[in-house]
Design a protein around this motif. Structure first.
Motif, mmCIF file in Angstrom:
data_model
loop_
_atom_site.group_PDB
_atom_site.id
_atom_site.type_symbol
_atom_site.label_atom_id
_atom_site.label_comp_id
_atom_site.label_asym_id
_atom_site.label_seq_id
_atom_site.Cartn_x
_atom_site.Cartn_y
_atom_site.Cartn_z
ATOM 1 N N LEU A 35 44.456 -14.051 25.703
ATOM 2 C CA LEU A 35 43.060 -14.026 26.138
ATOM 3 C C LEU A 35 42.684 -15.349 26.800
ATOM 4 N N LYS A 36 43.220 -16.435 26.244
ATOM 5 C CA LYS A 36 42.999 -17.760 26.839
ATOM 6 C C LYS A 36 43.539 -17.792 28.269
ATOM 7 N N SER A 37 44.709 -17.157 28.472
ATOM 8 C CA SER A 37 45.311 -17.156 29.816
ATOM 9 C C SER A 37 44.499 -16.333 30.808
ATOM 10 N N GLN A 38 43.680 -15.415 30.272
ATOM 11 C CA GLN A 38 42.867 -14.566 31.145
ATOM 12 C C GLN A 38 41.466 -15.131 31.393
ATOM 13 N N GLY A 39 41.255 -16.371 30.928
ATOM 14 C CA GLY A 39 40.001 -17.043 31.201
ATOM 15 C C GLY A 39 38.874 -16.690 30.254
ATOM 16 N N VAL A 40 39.194 -16.045 29.118
ATOM 17 C CA VAL A 40 38.157 -15.702 28.138
ATOM 18 C C VAL A 40 37.737 -16.977 27.411
ATOM 19 N N THR A 41 36.440 -17.137 27.154
ATOM 20 C CA THR A 41 35.939 -18.350 26.507
ATOM 21 C C THR A 41 36.429 -18.433 25.072
ATOM 22 N N HIS A 42 36.441 -19.670 24.555
ATOM 23 C CA HIS A 42 36.884 -19.862 23.171
ATOM 24 C C HIS A 42 35.988 -19.112 22.194
ATOM 25 N N LYS A 43 34.709 -19.091 22.472
ATOM 26 C CA LYS A 43 33.765 -18.399 21.601
ATOM 27 C C LYS A 43 34.095 -16.917 21.516
ATOM 28 N N ASP A 44 34.389 -16.310 22.662
ATOM 29 C CA ASP A 44 34.709 -14.875 22.684
ATOM 30 C C ASP A 44 36.086 -14.595 22.072
ATOM 31 N N ILE A 45 37.036 -15.522 22.272
ATOM 32 C CA ILE A 45 38.358 -15.344 21.665
ATOM 33 C C ILE A 45 38.233 -15.334 20.146
ATOM 34 N N CYS A 46 37.455 -16.288 19.605
ATOM 35 C CA CYS A 46 37.259 -16.355 18.160
ATOM 36 C C CYS A 46 36.587 -15.089 17.639
ATOM 37 N N ARG A 47 35.647 -14.570 18.406
ATOM 38 C CA ARG A 47 34.949 -13.348 17.984
ATOM 39 C C ARG A 47 35.884 -12.136 18.033
ATOM 40 N N LEU A 48 36.646 -12.000 19.109
ATOM 41 C CA LEU A 48 37.530 -10.845 19.277
ATOM 42 C C LEU A 48 38.702 -10.862 18.303
ATOM 43 N N CYS A 49 39.233 -12.044 18.047
ATOM 44 C CA CYS A 49 40.404 -12.161 17.149
ATOM 45 C C CYS A 49 40.013 -12.440 15.703
ATOM 46 N N GLN A 50 38.707 -12.661 15.485
ATOM 47 C CA GLN A 50 38.185 -12.947 14.148
ATOM 48 C C GLN A 50 38.891 -14.156 13.530
ATOM 49 N N ILE A 51 38.902 -15.253 14.290
ATOM 50 C CA ILE A 51 39.471 -16.510 13.815
ATOM 51 C C ILE A 51 38.458 -17.620 14.050
ATOM 52 N N SER A 52 38.670 -18.756 13.396
ATOM 53 C CA SER A 52 37.763 -19.896 13.568
ATOM 54 C C SER A 52 38.175 -20.724 14.782
ATOM 55 N N LYS A 53 37.283 -21.628 15.188
ATOM 56 C CA LYS A 53 37.590 -22.515 16.316
ATOM 57 C C LYS A 53 38.756 -23.439 15.965
ATOM 58 N N THR A 54 38.796 -23.863 14.713
ATOM 59 C CA THR A 54 39.893 -24.731 14.262
ATOM 60 C C THR A 54 41.237 -24.019 14.380
ATOM 61 N N THR A 55 41.258 -22.749 13.978
ATOM 62 C CA THR A 55 42.492 -21.967 14.053
ATOM 63 C C THR A 55 42.923 -21.776 15.504
ATOM 64 N N LEU A 56 41.940 -21.489 16.379
ATOM 65 C CA LEU A 56 42.266 -21.310 17.792
ATOM 66 C C LEU A 56 42.835 -22.597 18.378
ATOM 67 N N THR A 57 42.231 -23.718 18.022
ATOM 68 C CA THR A 57 42.736 -25.005 18.503
ATOM 69 C C THR A 57 44.168 -25.237 18.044
ATOM 70 N N LYS A 58 44.453 -24.843 16.799
ATOM 71 C CA LYS A 58 45.809 -24.982 16.260
ATOM 72 C C LYS A 58 46.791 -24.143 17.074
ATOM 73 N N TYR A 59 46.406 -22.902 17.416
ATOM 74 C CA TYR A 59 47.273 -22.025 18.215
ATOM 75 C C TYR A 59 47.546 -22.637 19.590
ATOM 76 N N ILE A 60 46.491 -23.208 20.187
ATOM 77 C CA ILE A 60 46.640 -23.802 21.520
ATOM 78 C C ILE A 60 47.587 -24.999 21.460
ATOM 79 N N ARG A 61 47.452 -25.838 20.423
ATOM 80 C CA ARG A 61 48.327 -26.995 20.272
ATOM 81 C C ARG A 61 49.783 -26.539 20.110
#
Length: 351
Positions: A35-61
């Motif tokens: 979803l990140k590669s498709q330009g979806v915002t972090h807020k929407d990614i967290c909502r769609l995947c039901q994860i926190s911002k911290t978790t998303l940041t960890k995945y990106i790292r």
């Protein structure tokens, strides 16, 4: 916002693995980064995947460190179950006293260990130590006597197996013979349904009797049927049907010791027709191949099915038997292999 320069190859991998990777956590990682590669915002990614911002940041790292391969790594290994230290003790207990349900197993484990766990945790622990939920089988009580087991094993090795080898080579036609008595009643089975299902039950006053013979190799089925009783005359009628096949090789019938099958009338008729009768040891139904056919018929057309009329009941059974070696050949061949249960090394429930 963390920026990533995605390459087309990675996007394709992310798209594929988010559906096909065997581990659900990795699927979620792939979904988030895709979803990140498709330009979806972090807020929407967290909502769609039901994860926190911290978790998303960890995945990106993780992706930045090792791209798609890094995302497949599972860092969480869980905690060691406290029940593991009692595994041997629990195994020894259940070898002698199998549990009838997860709830019963949970109570026993709590008494042994003093540790209480949820049914889900107990089920997983039981699977981990090798326990499986298997249907209990039954046999006549006397068949488990040591002398009887030895007698059956000797018969199987010295008599039955040589006969079957001759049948496979085409030197003899070997038939397994037995009678089944199908009572016109309800046969209760299991159904995948949203609510418990009920079926009507006929009176059970009428029954359809089938005396059958099944060829050990070709699986051809020959029957004699009636609505009264199977007797010696019925067996003689079956012998005549087998003789009328006009086979060029000797015919051998393997039967149990039912009185109407082991009598002077039947033995004299068999001798006159040139048919050999071979009787099984007492209390050895597991050696009679046709027993599996009767179970097959019940599963195919009786369990969880209602027949209002006795005529329909009979017709369905007759059709099932008559088409078993044609329309249902694949199932029948799989069921009627020439492998027979041995009770020399089985677990017996004594209490």
């Amino acid at each position: 916002m963390l920026k990533i320069n995605f390459v087309e190859e990675d996007i394709k991998k992310l798209h594929y693995e988010r559906y096909h990777h065997p581990h659900p956590l990795v699927q979620k990682k792939m979904e988030a980064i895709y979803l990140k590669s498709q330009g979806v915002t972090h807020k929407d990614i967290c909502r769609l995947c039901q994860i926190s911002k911290t978790t998303l940041t960890k995945y990106i790292r993780q992706y930045q460190t090792g791209r798609v391969e890094e995302l497949t790594k599972i860092e969480y290994k869980g905690q060691t179950s406290k029940l593991n230290q009692y595994s041997r003790q629990i195994e020894e207990y259940f070898k002698i006293h199998p549990a009838s349900s997860v709830a019963a197993a949970s109570d026993v484990i709590e008494k042994i260990t003093g540790i209480k766990r949820s049914p889900t945790q107990i089920r997983e622990f039981m699977k981990r130590i090798g326990l499986r939920c298997l249907k209990v089988g039954y046999v006549p009580g006397k068949s488990l006597e040591p002398e009887r087991i030895k007698e059956v094993e000797v018969y199987k090795i010295e008599k039955l197996e040589p006969l079957l080898e001759q049948a496979i080579k085409g030197e003899k036609a070997v038939y397994f013979v037995d009678a089944a008595h199908f009572v016109h009643r309800a046969y209760l089975g299991f159904l995948w349904c949203f609510v418990r299902t009920f079926i009507c039950s006929p009176s059970g006053r009428r029954r359809f009797n089938v005396l059958g013979a099944i060829n050990a190799v070709t699986k051809e089925i020959i029957t004699v049927t009636n609505e009264t009783y199977i007797n010696a005359e019925s067996v003689c009628e079956l012998l005549i049907k087998i003789a009328d096949l006009g086979l060029s090789i000797p015919s051998v019938l393997i039967l149990d010791n039912a009185r109407y099958q082991k009598c002077k009338l039947v033995s004299e008729k068999a001798e006159a027709l040139g048919i050999e009768l071979c009787y099984l040891p007492a209390y050895s139904p597991q050696l009679n191949l046709i027993e599996r056919l009767w179970k097959f018929v019940r599963n195919e057309c009786l369990y969880s099915k209602y027949y209002e009329n006795f005529a329909d009941f009979k017709a369905e059974i007759s059709t099932c038997i008559g088409t078993a070696n044609t329309d249902r050949k694949e199932k029948l061949d799989s069921l009627l292999t020439l492998n027979f249960q041995s009770f020399a090394k089985v677990q017996i429930l004594t209490v």
